[in-house]
Motif scaffolding. Structure first.
Motif, PDB file in Angstrom:
ATOM      1  N   ASN A   1       0.825  -1.204   0.000  1.00  0.00           N
ATOM      2  CA  ASN A   1       0.000   0.000   0.000  1.00  0.00           C
ATOM      3  C   ASN A   1       0.860   1.255   0.000  1.00  0.00           C
ATOM      4  O   ASN A   1       0.566   2.230  -0.710  1.00  0.00           O
ATOM      5  N   LYS A   2       1.928   1.243   0.790  1.00  0.00           N
ATOM      6  CA  LYS A   2       2.828   2.408   0.809  1.00  0.00           C
ATOM      7  C   LYS A   2       3.512   2.600  -0.539  1.00  0.00           C
ATOM      8  O   LYS A   2       3.735   3.735  -0.974  1.00  0.00           O
ATOM      9  N   TYR A   3       3.848   1.488  -1.190  1.00  0.00           N
ATOM     10  CA  TYR A   3       4.440   1.583  -2.527  1.00  0.00           C
ATOM     11  C   TYR A   3       3.451   2.236  -3.492  1.00  0.00           C
ATOM     12  O   TYR A   3       3.824   3.109  -4.299  1.00  0.00           O
ATOM     13  N   ASN A   4       2.184   1.841  -3.415  1.00  0.00           N
ATOM     14  CA  ASN A   4       1.169   2.438  -4.280  1.00  0.00           C
ATOM     15  C   ASN A   4       0.959   3.922  -3.958  1.00  0.00           C
ATOM     16  O   ASN A   4       0.675   4.722  -4.855  1.00  0.00           O
ATOM     17  N   GLN A   5       1.089   4.281  -2.674  1.00  0.00           N
ATOM     18  CA  GLN A   5       0.978   5.694  -2.308  1.00  0.00           C
ATOM     19  C   GLN A   5       2.087   6.522  -2.948  1.00  0.00           C
ATOM     20  O   GLN A   5       1.859   7.645  -3.408  1.00  0.00           O
ATOM     21  N   VAL A   6       3.290   5.957  -2.983  1.00  0.00           N
ATOM     22  CA  VAL A   6       4.406   6.671  -3.620  1.00  0.00           C
ATOM     23  C   VAL A   6       4.167   6.781  -5.122  1.00  0.00           C
ATOM     24  O   VAL A   6       4.457   7.811  -5.746  1.00  0.00           O
ATOM     25  N   LYS A   7       3.629   5.736  -5.723  1.00  0.00           N
ATOM     26  CA  LYS A   7       3.308   5.801  -7.153  1.00  0.00           C
ATOM     27  C   LYS A   7       2.284   6.888  -7.431  1.00  0.00           C
ATOM     28  O   LYS A   7       2.347   7.571  -8.468  1.00  0.00           O
ATOM     29  N   ASP A   8       1.340   7.071  -6.510  1.00  0.00           N
ATOM     30  CA  ASP A   8       0.314   8.100  -6.688  1.00  0.00           C
ATOM     31  C   ASP A   8       0.916   9.501  -6.743  1.00  0.00           C
ATOM     32  O   ASP A   8       0.315  10.414  -7.331  1.00  0.00           O
ATOM     33  N   GLN A   9       2.094   9.654  -6.144  1.00  0.00           N
ATOM     34  CA  GLN A   9       2.714  10.984  -6.131  1.00  0.00           C
ATOM     35  C   GLN A   9       3.167  11.430  -7.520  1.00  0.00           C
ATOM     36  O   GLN A   9       3.450  12.607  -7.743  1.00  0.00           O
ATOM     37  N   SER A  10       3.278  10.477  -8.460  1.00  0.00           N
ATOM     38  CA  SER A  10       3.665  10.838  -9.830  1.00  0.00           C
ATOM     39  C   SER A  10       2.484  11.352 -10.646  1.00  0.00           C
ATOM     40  O   SER A  10       2.665  11.856 -11.761  1.00  0.00           O
ATOM     41  N   LEU A  11       1.275  11.249 -10.117  1.00  0.00           N
ATOM     42  CA  LEU A  11       0.093  11.724 -10.831  1.00  0.00           C
ATOM     43  C   LEU A  11      -0.027  13.244 -10.714  1.00  0.00           C
ATOM     44  O   LEU A  11       0.471  13.847  -9.760  1.00  0.00           O
ATOM     45  N   PRO A  12      -0.691  13.870 -11.682  1.00  0.00           N
ATOM     46  CA  PRO A  12      -0.874  15.325 -11.605  1.00  0.00           C
ATOM     47  C   PRO A  12      -1.734  15.701 -10.396  1.00  0.00           C
ATOM     48  O   PRO A  12      -2.576  14.923  -9.943  1.00  0.00           O
ATOM     49  N   THR A  13      -1.505  16.885  -9.892  1.00  0.00           N
ATOM     50  CA  THR A  13      -2.331  17.410  -8.805  1.00  0.00           C
ATOM     51  C   THR A  13      -3.270  18.466  -9.377  1.00  0.00           C
ATOM     52  O   THR A  13      -2.898  19.231 -10.273  1.00  0.00           O
ATOM     53  N   GLY A  14      -4.476  18.507  -8.882  1.00  0.00           N
ATOM     54  CA  GLY A  14      -5.446  19.479  -9.375  1.00  0.00           C
ATOM     55  C   GLY A  14      -6.387  19.905  -8.273  1.00  0.00           C
ATOM     56  O   GLY A  14      -6.553  19.212  -7.265  1.00  0.00           O
ATOM     57  N   SER A  15      -6.972  21.055  -8.465  1.00  0.00           N
ATOM     58  CA  SER A  15      -7.919  21.559  -7.474  1.00  0.00           C
ATOM     59  C   SER A  15      -8.949  22.457  -8.153  1.00  0.00           C
ATOM     60  O   SER A  15      -8.677  23.066  -9.191  1.00  0.00           O
ATOM     61  N   VAL A  16     -10.119  22.488  -7.546  1.00  0.00           N
ATOM     62  CA  VAL A  16     -11.205  23.359  -8.011  1.00  0.00           C
ATOM     63  C   VAL A  16     -11.778  24.054  -6.788  1.00  0.00           C
ATOM     64  O   VAL A  16     -11.984  23.422  -5.747  1.00  0.00           O
ATOM     65  N   SER A  17     -12.023  25.358  -6.902  1.00  0.00           N
ATOM     66  CA  SER A  17     -12.604  26.095  -5.778  1.00  0.00           C
ATOM     67  C   SER A  17     -13.612  27.109  -6.302  1.00  0.00           C
ATOM     68  O   SER A  17     -13.516  27.595  -7.438  1.00  0.00           O
ATOM     69  N   GLY A  18     -14.591  27.420  -5.485  1.00  0.00           N
ATOM     70  CA  GLY A  18     -15.586  28.433  -5.837  1.00  0.00           C
ATOM     71  C   GLY A  18     -15.989  29.224  -4.604  1.00  0.00           C
ATOM     72  O   GLY A  18     -16.081  28.670  -3.508  1.00  0.00           O
TER      73      GLY A  18
END
Length: 448
Positions: A63-80
């Protein structure tokens, strides 16, 4: 005065007695279970809470390995954001400035952004590789625990086997002594032996009964411990099946050492830990490199009372950008951190040598103990032949009244002691064999 019992009452009591007896007998049989060695090992592996904990550690590492892999994904946010304003005082007069604000106002603000790190000095790559190695270490911990559970199950099984075999021999001894008692009583009636001779045989029988009682107590202890290990009901009476005892001629010591150095998980763990230190060093060095990231964003601003305005009353800017950063202070700030990793790697290398020495001594000890156990079995085979012949000779001499009761009892005791010693020695040789497999890293093969 006799009490009259109605026939129906008598029939009812008889029926209850039969039912109760049937339940009791079925309960006794239901509590007896015959186990093979393979079944014992499989059940121990399935029930071990320690092993379950180690397996959950593997899941956590993955699971920790998969969490580190997730860090390579783009980050995004939406606010209103929506705001409503009530102007209590809305008239401003400063010199020539006379400004009257609206009594109330609304506004809408929205933002959306997406960011991606293009280059971070390979830090994320090294982090993924390190966590993957940690998951491999967790898997080797599972294997090590499995080996311990298997060996514990083997030890308990053969403990129960030794007690069961000893009980069989003790029962044979009791039967033989009962025959001797009957024979001595006949001799006593004919005036061939004295009453004291008969009492000596009976005293010998009492000693054997004490041994039988001790064995039964030990058997119950081992049975209870096995039910706990295997996750079975506490009241089960476990019995061992016929066992193929291990009395094989071993390979050479060098072959077992070679197997141990190629199979032992402790050495594999050490190699994995050394690789983790390498990736930690590379990850820290990557901090000294520049970083590059790109991003895109879109905004929305509107001042008015309606959420969806008409043209010309709002703005919606869109932006693209790239960021290059370099924390050059890491060039001197990471110096001691890098030295610490190198020290840790040196300690890991020393631990490898410690494990190598330990493996050599463990394999050699297990090998010598197994060879000694085989030699003991061979010697006991010879001693049984001698004890059997001696018992036969003393039996003939006793019938002919040319030997003492003491010699007859001594010959009988030596024979059954030799039989007991042989069964125990054969079981001990099997346990020594499995211990040799364990320290050679091969005990898991018995489950295949």
């Amino acid at each position: 005065m006799k009490t009259f019992i109605h026939p129906l009452q008598l029939l009812w009591k008889s029926l209850l007695l039969c039912i109760g007896t049937g339940i009791g007998i079925s309960g006794v049989y239901a509590q007896t279970r015959l186990l093979t060695l393979h079944q014992t090992v499989e059940m121990a592996l399935s029930n071990s809470n320690t092993l379950k904990m180690k397996r959950s550690a593997v899941e956590l590492a993955i699971n920790k390995y998969n969490q580190v892999k997730d860090q390579s994904l783009p980050t995004g946010s939406v606010s209103g954001t929506f705001s409503h304003t009530e102007n209590i005082a809305n008239h401003i007069k400063l010199g020539s400035l006379d400004w009257i604000l609206p009594k109330r106002a609304e506004s809408y603000v929205g933002n959306a952004s997406l960011n991606e790190t293009v280059f971070n000095g390979f830090k994320l790559k090294y982090a993924r590789q390190s966590t993957l190695l940690l998951s491999e270490i967790a898997k080797t911990n599972v294997t090590l625990t499995e080996d311990e559970v298997i060996y514990t199950a083997v030890q308990m099984y053969f403990d129960l086997y030794k007690i069961s075999q000893s009980q069989k021999i003790v029962q044979q001894n009791l039967t033989a002594v009962d025959n001797l008692i009957q024979q001595s009583e006949q001799f006593y009636r004919h005036g061939i032996v004295t009453k004291n001779d008969v009492l000596r045989f009976k005293l010998q029988r009492s000693g054997i009964e004490i041994t039988a009682s001790d064995l039964e107590a030990n058997r119950k202890i081992v049975c209870y411990n096995m039910t706990v290990l295997l996750g079975l009901p506490d009241n089960l009476d476990l019995q061992t099946d016929s066992v193929l005892l291990k009395e094989e001629t071993p390979f050479s010591l060098e072959q077992y050492l070679e197997m141990a150095f190629s199979k032992r998980k402790e050495l594999e763990q050490n190699a994995l830990q050394s690789q983790i230190h390498d990736f930690s060093f590379k990850s820290l060095k990557s901090d000294e490199l520049p970083k590059l990231s790109v991003g895109a964003g879109m905004g929305y601003n509107h001042a008015g009372s309606t959420f969806i305005p008409s043209n010309g009353t709002f703005i919606a800017p869109f932006s693209l950008g790239a960021t290059v950063s370099w924390d050059f202070s890491t060039l001197w700030m990471n110096k001691n951190k890098l030295s610490e990793i190198q020290i840790n790697k040196k300690q890991t290398s020393i631990e490898k040598n410690i494990w190598a020495d330990r493996i050599r001594t463990e394999v050699n000890q297990a090998y010598q103990l197994y060879v000694r156990a085989l030699n003991k079995v061979n010697l006991l085979h010879s001693s049984i032949e001698e004890a059997t012949e001696n018992d036969r000779m003393q039996a003939d001499r006793y019938k002919n009244n040319v030997t003492t009761v003491t010699d007859r009892i001594d010959a009988d005791a030596k024979l059954y002691q030799a039989l007991t010693d042989l069964e125990i020695a054969r079981a001990d040789a099997s346990v020594a064999w499995y211990n040799l497999l364990k320290v050679s890293g091969k005990i898991s093969t018995i489950t295949q």
